[in-house]
Each structure stands twice: as structure tokens, then as C-alpha cells.
Design an enzyme around this catalytic site. Structure first.
Site, PDB file in Angstrom:
ATOM      1  N   CYS A 119      -4.371   5.669  -0.468  1.00 12.88           N
ATOM      2  CA  CYS A 119      -3.472   4.635  -0.990  1.00 12.88           C
ATOM      3  C   CYS A 119      -3.600   4.731  -2.506  1.00 12.88           C
ATOM      4  CB  CYS A 119      -3.879   3.254  -0.478  1.00 12.88           C
ATOM      5  SG  CYS A 119      -2.945   1.905  -1.246  1.00 12.88           S
ATOM      6  N   MET A 151      -9.836   3.332  -0.132  1.00  8.22           N
ATOM      7  CA  MET A 151      -8.752   3.349   0.842  1.00  8.22           C
ATOM      8  C   MET A 151      -8.240   4.782   0.964  1.00  8.22           C
ATOM      9  SD  MET A 151      -5.623   0.687   1.215  1.00  8.22           S
ATOM     10  CE  MET A 151      -4.653   0.638   2.696  1.00  8.22           C
ATOM     11  N   HIS A 187       0.842  -1.188   0.000  1.00  3.92           N
ATOM     12  CA  HIS A 187       0.000   0.000   0.000  1.00  3.92           C
ATOM     13  C   HIS A 187       0.882   1.245   0.000  1.00  3.92           C
ATOM     14  CE1 HIS A 187      -3.624  -2.303   0.752  1.00  3.92           C
ATOM     15  NE2 HIS A 187      -3.029  -2.904   1.778  1.00  3.92           N
ATOM     16  N   HIS A 204      -5.121   1.790  -4.363  1.00  2.00           N
ATOM     17  CA  HIS A 204      -6.410   1.303  -3.869  1.00  2.00           C
ATOM     18  C   HIS A 204      -7.387   2.416  -3.500  1.00  2.00           C
ATOM     19  CE1 HIS A 204      -3.452  -1.993  -2.833  1.00  2.00           C
ATOM     20  NE2 HIS A 204      -4.223  -2.529  -3.770  1.00  2.00           N
TER      21      HIS A 204
END
Length: 121
Positions: A106, A114, A72, A109
Site C-alpha cells: 500500500c 502494509m 489504500h 502505508h
């Protein structure tokens, strides 16, 4: 006469000590009495940041810890920080010295939601 001089000197010293004590009390807390800065942690797991919103005090630091099996990032929406964090790893700590709201995401993501926010008081 010598006793009179000694008494005058004693009164002068007592007055000076009282003034110094009062000045110390009015100066506020010393460094030892000040509130220490805190180190806070945000976990990366299940394609989300936990907690998603974190409130810290000015001067605190935040570290992101990847508790998942995927890589991440913790990437500030404004150009402030950007770290890639592999599984089982931690980001370097980020100091937050200025009050405000700092959204981040992130990068790979963000489309999965996220995202997170650090609020500094």
C-alpha cells in the site's frame, strides 16, 4: 456372400470405435473436466493485508477489498498493477497466469508494514 461383407463391415466399425474410444481416453481431461479457475480475495483492514501471503494457482484472480475507513492502494512492487481502493470498495480483479512470487504494498502505508505477497503455483 452378403453376410460375409456385413460381418467384415461390422468388424471394421467395431475396430474403429475401439480406436476412437482409446484415443479419447489418452487425450486427457476435457474442458468440462478441467479444474476451474478460482477468484480469491485479500482484505485491507487495520493497515494490513489479510492474508498477508496468498498462494494461488496459475489462472486464478485476486481482488482486494477495503474493509477499513482509510483509502489504500494495492501496488505491485514491479510495474504490474496499481489500484487505489476507497473504504468499502474493491479493486478490479488481477489475473495471475505465470508462476512466481509477486510482492506488493500500500503506497501510503508501506512504512507501517502494509505489504503482501502473491505466490502463483
Amino acid at each position: 456372400m452378403p453376410h460375409s461383407s456385413a460381418r467384415s463391415l461390422l468388424r471394421l466399425l467395431t475396430t474403429l470405435l475401439a480406436a476412437l474410444s482409446l484415443g479419447a481416453l489418452m487425450a486427457g481431461p476435457t474442458a468440462a473436466e478441467s479444474k476451474p479457475f478460482a477468484a480469491r480475495t485479500v482484505s485491507m483492514m487495520n493497515f494490513e493485508f489479510a492474508p498477508q501471503s496468498l498462494t494461488v494457482n496459475a489462472g486464478d484472480t485476486v481482488t482486494w477489498v477495503n474493509n477499513s475507513g482509510s483509502t489504500h492502494t494495492t501496488t505491485s512492487d514491479a510495474p504490474r498493477w496499481d489500484f487505489t481502493v476507497g473504504p468499502g470498495q474493491s479493486s478490479p480483479p488481477v489475473s495471475f497466469n505465470t508462476p512466481g512470487t509477486f510482492p506488493y504494498h500500500c503506497t501510503p502505508h508501506a512504512g507501517l508494514g502494509m505489504t503482501g505477497t502473491i505466490t502463483v503455483q
